[in-house]
Write a protein that holds these residues in place. Sequence first.
Motif, PDB file in Angstrom:
ATOM      1  N   UNK A  83       0.838  -1.191   0.000  1.00  0.00           N
ATOM      2  CA  UNK A  83       0.000   0.000   0.000  1.00  0.00           C
ATOM      3  C   UNK A  83       0.877   1.246   0.000  1.00  0.00           C
ATOM      4  N   UNK A  84       0.782   2.099  -1.021  1.00  0.00           N
ATOM      5  CA  UNK A  84       1.633   3.287  -1.060  1.00  0.00           C
ATOM      6  C   UNK A  84       1.126   4.369  -0.110  1.00  0.00           C
ATOM      7  N   UNK A  85       2.037   5.186   0.341  1.00  0.00           N
ATOM      8  CA  UNK A  85       1.645   6.330   1.163  1.00  0.00           C
ATOM      9  C   UNK A  85       0.955   7.379   0.300  1.00  0.00           C
ATOM     10  N   UNK A 118       1.277  12.795   6.919  1.00  0.00           N
ATOM     11  CA  UNK A 118       0.055  12.654   7.702  1.00  0.00           C
ATOM     12  C   UNK A 118      -0.530  11.249   7.605  1.00  0.00           C
ATOM     13  N   UNK A 119      -0.272  10.556   6.482  1.00  0.00           N
ATOM     14  CA  UNK A 119      -0.821   9.221   6.298  1.00  0.00           C
ATOM     15  C   UNK A 119      -1.153   8.980   4.852  1.00  0.00           C
ATOM     16  N   UNK A 120      -1.667   7.795   4.501  1.00  0.00           N
ATOM     17  CA  UNK A 120      -1.927   7.465   3.101  1.00  0.00           C
ATOM     18  C   UNK A 120      -2.958   8.384   2.463  1.00  0.00           C
ATOM     19  N   UNK A 121      -2.677   8.801   1.218  1.00  0.00           N
ATOM     20  CA  UNK A 121      -3.533   9.759   0.529  1.00  0.00           C
ATOM     21  C   UNK A 121      -3.653   9.406  -0.942  1.00  0.00           C
ATOM     22  N   UNK A 122      -4.810   9.723  -1.504  1.00  0.00           N
ATOM     23  CA  UNK A 122      -4.996   9.686  -2.951  1.00  0.00           C
ATOM     24  C   UNK A 122      -4.674  11.068  -3.488  1.00  0.00           C
ATOM     25  N   UNK A 171       8.594  10.663  -5.970  1.00  0.00           N
ATOM     26  CA  UNK A 171       8.962   9.258  -6.158  1.00  0.00           C
ATOM     27  C   UNK A 171      10.426   9.027  -5.808  1.00  0.00           C
ATOM     28  N   UNK A 172      11.285   9.981  -6.153  1.00  0.00           N
ATOM     29  CA  UNK A 172      12.710   9.843  -5.834  1.00  0.00           C
ATOM     30  C   UNK A 172      12.941   9.771  -4.334  1.00  0.00           C
ATOM     31  N   UNK A 173      12.061  10.408  -3.569  1.00  0.00           N
ATOM     32  CA  UNK A 173      12.217  10.417  -2.112  1.00  0.00           C
ATOM     33  C   UNK A 173      11.491   9.256  -1.437  1.00  0.00           C
ATOM     34  N   UNK A 209       6.755   3.828  -1.784  1.00  0.00           N
ATOM     35  CA  UNK A 209       5.629   4.446  -1.082  1.00  0.00           C
ATOM     36  C   UNK A 209       4.903   5.466  -1.966  1.00  0.00           C
ATOM     37  N   UNK A 210       5.416   5.651  -3.191  1.00  0.00           N
ATOM     38  CA  UNK A 210       4.728   6.471  -4.191  1.00  0.00           C
ATOM     39  C   UNK A 210       4.344   5.572  -5.348  1.00  0.00           C
ATOM     40  N   UNK A 211       3.083   5.648  -5.775  1.00  0.00           N
ATOM     41  CA  UNK A 211       2.614   4.881  -6.925  1.00  0.00           C
ATOM     42  C   UNK A 211       1.893   5.819  -7.882  1.00  0.00           C
ATOM     43  N   UNK A 212       2.036   5.557  -9.169  1.00  0.00           N
ATOM     44  CA  UNK A 212       1.431   6.425 -10.182  1.00  0.00           C
ATOM     45  C   UNK A 212       0.604   5.609 -11.157  1.00  0.00           C
ATOM     46  N   UNK A 213      -0.672   5.953 -11.229  1.00  0.00           N
ATOM     47  CA  UNK A 213      -1.595   5.363 -12.199  1.00  0.00           C
ATOM     48  C   UNK A 213      -2.069   6.489 -13.101  1.00  0.00           C
TER      49      UNK A 213
END
Length: 400
Positions: free
Chosen positions: A24-26, A273-277, A309-311, A315-319
């Motif tokens: 699950x990505x952040x 703060x937590x997982x976000x869309x 994404x580099x950081x 935990x970063x995902x891109x759709x």
Amino acid sequence: MATDIKDTAQAVDAAAVMGLLPARPRLLALGEPTHGEDTLLALRNELFRQLVEQEGYRTIAIESDCMRGLAVDDYVTSGTGTLDEVVEHGFSHGWGACAANRDLVRWMRAHNDGRPASEQLRFAGFDGPLEITGAASPRQALTALHGYLAARVDANLLPCTAETLDHLLGADDRWTDPAVMRDPSRSVGQSAEAARLRLLADELMTLLDVQTPDLITSTSRDDWERACLYGRTATGLLRYHHSMADTSPTRMTRLCALRDSMMADNLLAVAARGPALVHAHNSHLQREKSSMQMWEGRVEWWSAGALVSARLGEEYAFVATALGTIRHQGVDTPPPDTIEGLLYALPLDPCLIDARRLATALGDTPPAPRESPWFGYAPIDPAHLAAGDGLVFVKDVLRS
């Protein structure tokens, strides 16, 4: 090849998106190839609802003014204001006119009603207070940061008074003059006053940082985070105005890069703060370099998604999102030899594609890029396909 492509398609839902990812990505970033279309925004809303109910997501961040977005967050968390007011004033770029954005705010408020703060949904704009025609005055962000600190720390620690800031800022229309975008000589961004303001903004941010333990204790983490947003915005706007006064050939490259840098800083704060869309144009969220043809020629820069994404790594995902038609804007059925054309022939609509499997199926000679008949729509770049985690395809975008 058609069979291979069909095998990569499935229905669009939270479970399917998560199935494409190692964890699950952040930050789960959902891009769009055009703005302001309720067909795409309604799909975003439904995905967010599922992420909230099934995956524990609590925040949505959209490509809108981060300062204006505070009014939306106040409304959805505490009912401050009215739905009409926050939809009109809480979005930039005209996004408040989109029915799906109104639906999103209404649903978030209803979801939060009666829930403790720890279970409430949050809203964030992550764009700077910027338009393609110019940038806001740093007044609102800078004076809000100063006001927060002035009420809570020893006055002797402040680098200046509110009156000094007001004098240095001067009239706001000096900062917001739209003619500056094409005429750098009209900008005040490299004036002596602006240089002094940049130094004061830095000192205020330093004071905010070194007083963090006491500030969080005496107010709240939310108030401190909001002050950090004020500081990021003030310093970002002052950097942006400085570059608006630049006369070098790299001026527009610098401005595009600074905007996405501001976006990235805001997204990293959201991630803390937590997982976000996250929802924005594909070009702001992709991992590859972004580019645009402007009056000064082609410019290229690293997008907010690439910086984040580099950081954050996995935990970063891109759709990304691609589409077939926007007939009311002159975007008709895509040619069959493009990615959009191949996907348009699939029976499932909308559908989710494993981007990397699709890139593999297309082989070493991917289809040619689709030509856009309308400046407001950007087709998928086949060369960027494998750098994404997924691809949502919508056949027909209907008039809102």
